[in-house]
Motif scaffolding. Structure first.
Motif, mmCIF file in Angstrom:
data_model
loop_
_atom_site.group_PDB
_atom_site.id
_atom_site.type_symbol
_atom_site.label_atom_id
_atom_site.label_comp_id
_atom_site.label_asym_id
_atom_site.label_seq_id
_atom_site.Cartn_x
_atom_site.Cartn_y
_atom_site.Cartn_z
ATOM 1 N N PRO A 1 0.802 -1.228 0.000
ATOM 2 C CA PRO A 1 0.000 0.000 0.000
ATOM 3 C C PRO A 1 0.837 1.282 0.000
ATOM 4 C CG PRO A 1 -0.028 -1.001 2.178
ATOM 5 C CD PRO A 1 0.681 -1.966 1.267
ATOM 6 N N TYR A 2 2.094 1.199 0.377
ATOM 7 C CA TYR A 2 2.931 2.400 0.452
ATOM 8 C C TYR A 2 3.596 2.745 -0.872
ATOM 9 C CZ TYR A 2 2.051 2.009 5.378
ATOM 10 O OH TYR A 2 1.414 1.943 6.587
ATOM 11 N N LEU A 3 3.635 1.788 -1.784
ATOM 12 C CA LEU A 3 4.279 2.006 -3.077
ATOM 13 C C LEU A 3 3.650 3.190 -3.815
ATOM 14 C CD1 LEU A 3 5.963 -0.408 -5.183
ATOM 15 C CD2 LEU A 3 4.059 0.635 -6.383
ATOM 16 N N SER A 4 2.331 3.249 -3.871
ATOM 17 C CA SER A 4 1.671 4.343 -4.596
ATOM 18 C C SER A 4 1.842 5.678 -3.880
ATOM 19 C CB SER A 4 0.184 4.038 -4.811
ATOM 20 O OG SER A 4 -0.485 3.922 -3.583
ATOM 21 N N VAL A 5 1.883 5.663 -2.550
ATOM 22 C CA VAL A 5 2.066 6.912 -1.802
ATOM 23 C C VAL A 5 3.476 7.461 -2.067
ATOM 24 C CG1 VAL A 5 2.110 7.979 0.485
ATOM 25 C CG2 VAL A 5 0.437 6.202 -0.021
ATOM 26 N N VAL A 6 4.469 6.587 -2.060
ATOM 27 C CA VAL A 6 5.841 7.003 -2.343
ATOM 28 C C VAL A 6 5.928 7.556 -3.768
ATOM 29 C CG1 VAL A 6 8.200 6.145 -2.689
ATOM 30 C CG2 VAL A 6 6.902 5.468 -0.655
ATOM 31 N N SER B 1 8.630 13.653 3.428
ATOM 32 C CA SER B 1 7.438 12.829 3.618
ATOM 33 C C SER B 1 7.558 11.532 2.815
ATOM 34 C CB SER B 1 6.208 13.629 3.177
ATOM 35 O OG SER B 1 5.053 12.857 3.250
ATOM 36 N N CYS B 2 8.048 11.642 1.623
ATOM 37 C CA CYS B 2 8.275 10.462 0.781
ATOM 38 C C CYS B 2 9.226 9.492 1.472
ATOM 39 C CB CYS B 2 8.838 10.907 -0.569
ATOM 40 S SG CYS B 2 9.137 9.560 -1.729
ATOM 41 N N TYR B 3 10.254 10.016 2.085
ATOM 42 C CA TYR B 3 11.225 9.175 2.786
ATOM 43 C C TYR B 3 10.562 8.404 3.925
ATOM 44 C CZ TYR B 3 15.215 7.762 5.583
ATOM 45 O OH TYR B 3 16.114 7.024 6.314
ATOM 46 N N ARG B 4 9.737 9.083 4.704
ATOM 47 C CA ARG B 4 9.042 8.413 5.817
ATOM 48 C C ARG B 4 8.122 7.309 5.293
ATOM 49 N NH1 ARG B 4 12.697 9.651 9.313
ATOM 50 N NH2 ARG B 4 13.049 11.891 9.304
ATOM 51 N N PHE B 5 7.420 7.578 4.201
ATOM 52 C CA PHE B 5 6.567 6.542 3.612
ATOM 53 C C PHE B 5 7.412 5.420 2.994
ATOM 54 C CE2 PHE B 5 3.172 9.847 3.598
ATOM 55 C CZ PHE B 5 2.234 9.127 4.324
ATOM 56 N N TYR B 6 8.570 5.772 2.485
ATOM 57 C CA TYR B 6 9.434 4.735 1.902
ATOM 58 C C TYR B 6 9.918 3.760 2.985
ATOM 59 C CZ TYR B 6 12.982 2.229 -0.610
ATOM 60 O OH TYR B 6 13.719 1.216 -1.163
ATOM 61 N N LEU B 7 10.205 4.262 4.175
ATOM 62 C CA LEU B 7 10.576 3.371 5.272
ATOM 63 C C LEU B 7 9.456 2.365 5.523
ATOM 64 C CD1 LEU B 7 12.116 5.935 7.816
ATOM 65 C CD2 LEU B 7 13.349 4.355 6.303
ATOM 66 N N GLN C 1 16.222 14.784 -5.250
ATOM 67 C CA GLN C 1 15.097 14.035 -5.790
ATOM 68 C C GLN C 1 15.597 12.938 -6.736
ATOM 69 O OE1 GLN C 1 13.282 13.894 -8.940
ATOM 70 N NE2 GLN C 1 11.269 13.355 -8.195
ATOM 71 N N GLU C 2 16.571 13.245 -7.561
ATOM 72 C CA GLU C 2 17.132 12.247 -8.478
ATOM 73 C C GLU C 2 17.832 11.126 -7.715
ATOM 74 O OE1 GLU C 2 19.624 14.302 -11.283
ATOM 75 O OE2 GLU C 2 17.908 15.284 -12.240
ATOM 76 N N ALA C 3 18.616 11.484 -6.701
ATOM 77 C CA ALA C 3 19.308 10.468 -5.906
ATOM 78 C C ALA C 3 18.310 9.569 -5.186
ATOM 79 C CB ALA C 3 20.250 11.135 -4.899
ATOM 80 N N PHE C 4 17.256 10.161 -4.660
ATOM 81 C CA PHE C 4 16.250 9.387 -3.949
ATOM 82 C C PHE C 4 15.492 8.471 -4.911
ATOM 83 C CE2 PHE C 4 12.389 9.719 -0.871
ATOM 84 C CZ PHE C 4 12.704 8.491 -0.329
#
Length: 166
Positions: free
Chosen positions: A3-8, A47-53, A149-152
């Motif tokens: 479920p987190y894939l789409s949020v990221v 925020s993306c990083y937190r969801f990626y975790l 953003q590119e590195a992430f």
């Protein structure tokens, strides 16, 4: 399906859209609009990083990925399951290396929150804010944010390829 894939993916897309706005405005962007766009990109990336975790936790089938807010929490949850994935180790290393893009991104986000909090608690209507951070304050700009953003994005893509193989 995780479920987190789409949020990221959504957060990455939002950050790239904001960066496009910055680029299209070029030199004509007003300083406060540029600041707002830069801070918005920073917010989206953090925020993306937190969801990626949480995405990593969910991929490795941790019981409560929604409770993961930091790399140490991710590592602890994975260790309880007897797992030690390279993705978590790489994220921990990037957070600890003061010259890494992730460490600088997280420090810039903390700095932004600290400045906002100090401004809210200032005694005078025109408070002078002294910024004390662990490193030299980073001036946000489109080029810096684009590189983060590119590195992430590259890290996420690489990790996802590896996690598919597991």
């Amino acid at each position: 399906m995780n479920p987190y894939l789409s949020v990221v993916n959504q957060r990455l897309y939002c950050s790239s859209q904001l960066l496009e706005q910055l680029a299209s405005a070029g030199c004509n962007v007003r300083p406060m609009l540029e600041l707002a766009l830069c801070q918005s990109v920073l917010y989206q990336l953090e925020s993306c990083y937190r969801f990626y975790l949480r995405e990593v936790a969910s991929t490795y089938r941790c019981r409560q990925p929604e409770q993961i807010h930091s790399v140490p929490e991710l590592i602890a949850a994975l260790q309880l399951m007897g797992k030690h994935p390279a993705e978590a180790s790489e994220l921990a290393n990037l957070e600890q290396q003061s010259d890494s893009w992730l460490c600088r991104l997280l420090a810039a986000h903390r700095q932004m929150l600290t400045v906002q909090q100090e401004q809210l608690s200032g005694q005078s209507p025109i408070a002078v804010v002294q910024i004390a951070s662990e490193a030299e304050p980073q001036q946000l700009n489109a080029e810096l944010l684009n590189s983060w953003q590119e590195a992430f994005s590259e890290l996420i893509e690489r990790h996802r390829q590896h996690m598919l193989e597991c």
